[in-house]
Design an enzyme around this catalytic site. Structure first.
Site, PDB file in Angstrom:
ATOM      1  N   LYS A  35       0.872  -1.169   0.000  1.00  0.00           N
ATOM      2  CA  LYS A  35       0.000   0.000   0.000  1.00  0.00           C
ATOM      3  C   LYS A  35       0.912   1.224   0.000  1.00  0.00           C
ATOM      4  O   LYS A  35       1.431   1.619   1.037  1.00  0.00           O
ATOM      5  CB  LYS A  35      -0.924  -0.003   1.218  1.00  0.00           C
ATOM      6  CG  LYS A  35      -2.030   1.066   1.181  1.00  0.00           C
ATOM      7  CD  LYS A  35      -1.540   2.360   1.766  1.00  0.00           C
ATOM      8  CE  LYS A  35      -2.594   3.464   1.681  1.00  0.00           C
ATOM      9  NZ  LYS A  35      -2.019   4.808   1.739  1.00  0.00           N
ATOM     10  N   GLU A  71       9.466   1.514  11.060  1.00  0.00           N
ATOM     11  CA  GLU A  71      10.541   2.507  10.942  1.00  0.00           C
ATOM     12  C   GLU A  71       9.854   3.863  10.951  1.00  0.00           C
ATOM     13  O   GLU A  71       9.200   4.242   9.986  1.00  0.00           O
ATOM     14  CB  GLU A  71      11.333   2.265   9.657  1.00  0.00           C
ATOM     15  CG  GLU A  71      12.694   2.940   9.672  1.00  0.00           C
ATOM     16  CD  GLU A  71      12.642   4.323   9.055  1.00  0.00           C
ATOM     17  OE1 GLU A  71      12.531   5.301   9.839  1.00  0.00           O
ATOM     18  OE2 GLU A  71      12.710   4.438   7.833  1.00  0.00           O
ATOM     19  N   CYS A 112      13.382  10.748   7.460  1.00  0.00           N
ATOM     20  CA  CYS A 112      13.221  10.338   8.857  1.00  0.00           C
ATOM     21  C   CYS A 112      14.534  10.443   9.624  1.00  0.00           C
ATOM     22  O   CYS A 112      14.542  10.668  10.835  1.00  0.00           O
ATOM     23  CB  CYS A 112      12.672   8.919   8.925  1.00  0.00           C
ATOM     24  SG  CYS A 112      13.636   7.720   7.977  1.00  0.00           S
ATOM     25  N   GLU A 144       9.032  16.181  15.323  1.00  0.00           N
ATOM     26  CA  GLU A 144       9.540  16.016  13.961  1.00  0.00           C
ATOM     27  C   GLU A 144       8.826  16.967  13.008  1.00  0.00           C
ATOM     28  O   GLU A 144       7.613  16.880  12.819  1.00  0.00           O
ATOM     29  CB  GLU A 144       9.352  14.574  13.491  1.00  0.00           C
ATOM     30  CG  GLU A 144      10.006  14.303  12.148  1.00  0.00           C
ATOM     31  CD  GLU A 144       9.864  12.855  11.709  1.00  0.00           C
ATOM     32  OE1 GLU A 144      10.853  12.283  11.233  1.00  0.00           O
ATOM     33  OE2 GLU A 144       8.758  12.305  11.841  1.00  0.00           O
TER      34      GLU A 144
END
Length: 496
Positions: free
Chosen positions: A181, A256, A290, A389
């Site tokens: 996906k 992750e 990331c 973040e």
């Protein structure tokens, strides 16, 4: 269905062929550079998910994939890798059109993806079990590793092909089948990739792609009864939700997730090289990574001179069309992310951080989805700009006094994905890498990764590891077999 017949139309890819959406719906995908819709993508739902998962389940249980030897699977993977390498420019152009990443970087990533597949192709027939010396007489025990089954792969928009390959390659080498996906913002390249595997000779059902939105496709995929493992890369909020759903069905996961990684520069470092490492860590890929080094920790004695060098390095950086090889920073990939980054810039100003570079959008470039490289000084580690973040080209600079201070600040976040240390002192480098809580640490470099080395995080940065030899075990069950050599069964009421 799109009303503009000139636009390309991407279907799901299920059981080895393009498959229209069950409910006939499509949605647009836009180019972040010019803001124009360039293709229409199938909008999936639970019906499409079930069709794809059952195709993968058949391929795993009874299809040709299940009867292939590991060496045969490895040869197919190698052939697919060669095809991907030969089509790297086309795949990169499609991905770059979807997410606005620099074409020079995306081409390199796709070519490296081929190397990734070849690495795991070579491992496919090297998954070795062991004979176990036991303390029981008259029995022989050994282990065997068995593929888990159908794997759900859910990937983000920043590097869709690369981050898919991190999961896809070890899953295939292990003997699993997959349903991918992709992000609704970057679906086209994954559909194109699936067709390449069919061209390479992969049996129908081994690799399936269902496109669409999280609640409509992602959740049914995670909850499907035939999915055994979920591999996810994305934000921590979505990661927590996937973990909750997986736990309710006792599925295993590889997650992750986000990061707020410290890039730590000591006063004995080569400052000119460290400047380049800082720029690579936060402004490459428009900060949409990331592992971005979004917190710059500077030893107080070099703070001012380092900032001067950093600002001088950034003064001529080129923003613009990501398809131009001379461009260094492209647009933000999605409109929601663009608005999120701008909101964090305002939050930082309101909390008292001082903006010394950038801090503005650039409506004069392309469709206006650009944000200037932004640097904040006078940042305290408790500020939101240092704790949350941002996922954009925004750097928070925090001074520190000594090693203990740097370790305290570096570890004082919810994340633990990556970090770097810049120093000429080997003892200091060893101390810092021993005590910083992160899955990847670089010394005098930043952002290097390889298919040979494990990648993953501590704390809220995730669960499990991708890449390297051990990653393949994420997709395997361990079975222990006990064989008796005794002619007689011992007393059945006493455990052996």
């Amino acid at each position: 269905m799109t009303s503009d017949s000139a636009l390309p139309q991407y279907e799901h890819y299920i059981d080895g062929r393009p498959t229209p959406p069950a409910d006939g719906g499509y949605f647009p995908t836009d180019n972040p550079w010019d803001g124009k819709t360039w293709a229409m993508v199938a909008r999936g739902n639970a019906k499409d998910v079930d069709l794809a998962v059952m195709a993968a389940h058949r391929a795993f249980e009874v299809g040709p994939w299940s009867t292939m030897t590991p060496s045969e699977r490895g040869r197919l993977m190698w052939k697919a890798a060669d095809l991907i390498a030969s089509k790297a420019e086309r795949l990169a152009l499609i991905e770059q059109r979807d997410n606005g990443k620099l074409i020079t970087e995306v081409v390199a990533q796709v070519r490296y993806m081929a190397d990734y597949l070849k690495y795991y192709a070579g491992l496919a027939d090297k998954i070795q079990s062991a004979v176990i010396p036991t303390d029981k007489k008259g029995v022989f025990a050994y282990t065997r590793y068995e593929a888990k089954g159908v794997i759900a792969i859910i990937t983000p928009w920043n590097s869709p092909l690369t981050l898919t390959s991190w999961k896809l390659a070890p899953a295939l080498a292990a003997g699993c089948t997959v349903v991918v996906k992709p992000s609704e913002f970057t679906s086209a390249s994954m559909v194109e990739l699936a067709a390449i595997f069919t061209e390479a000779g992969f049996p129908p059902g081994v690799i399936n792609v269902v496109t669409g939105f999280g609640p409509e496709v992602g959740q049914p995929l995670v909850e499907h009864r035939k999915v055994e493992h979920i591999g996810f890369t994305g934000g921590s909020v979505a990661g927590k939700r996937i973990y909750e759903l997986a736990a309710s069905h006792f599925k295993t996961v590889t997650l992750e997730l986000g990061g707020k990684s410290p890039n730590i520069v000591f006063d004995d470092a080569d400052l000119d090289q460290a400047v380049k490492g800082v720029v690579s860590g936060i402004f490459a890929a428009t900060g949409q990574s990331c592992q971005a080094g979004s917190r710059l920790l500077l030893q107080r004695s070099i703070h001012d001179v380092f900032i001067e060098k950093l600002l001088a390095f950034m003064k001529d950086v080129r923003l613009g069309d990501p398809s131009d090889p001379q461009t260094q920073i492209g647009p933000v990939a999605t409109r929601p992310q663009f608005e999120k980054i701008l909101s964090y810039i305002e939050i930082a100003k309101a909390e008292g951080a001082e903006c010394v570079l950038g801090g503005r959008s650039r409506p004069d470039l392309g469709a206006g989805q650009f944000i200037e490289p932004t640097i904040f000084v006078k940042v305290r580690n408790e500020m939101r700009i240092a704790q949350e973040e941002v996922f954009g080209p925004v750097l928070a600079v925090i001074p520190f006094d000594d090693e203990e201070d740097a370790i305290r600040i570096g570890n004082d976040v919810a994340y633990g994905l990556a970090g770097a240390v810049w120093t000429r002192d080997l003892k200091r480098a060893m101390l810092m890498t021993d005590r910083l809580k992160a899955g990847t640490l670089w010394v005098n470099n930043y952002r290097a990764t390889s298919f040979t080395s494990p990648f993953g995080g501590y704390k809220e940065s995730g669960i499990g590891r991708e890449s390297g030899i051990d990653a393949i075990k994420e997709y395997l069950h361990t079975k222990c077999v006990w064989m008796s050599s005794d002619l007689e069964v011992p007393n059945p009421f006493i455990r052996r």
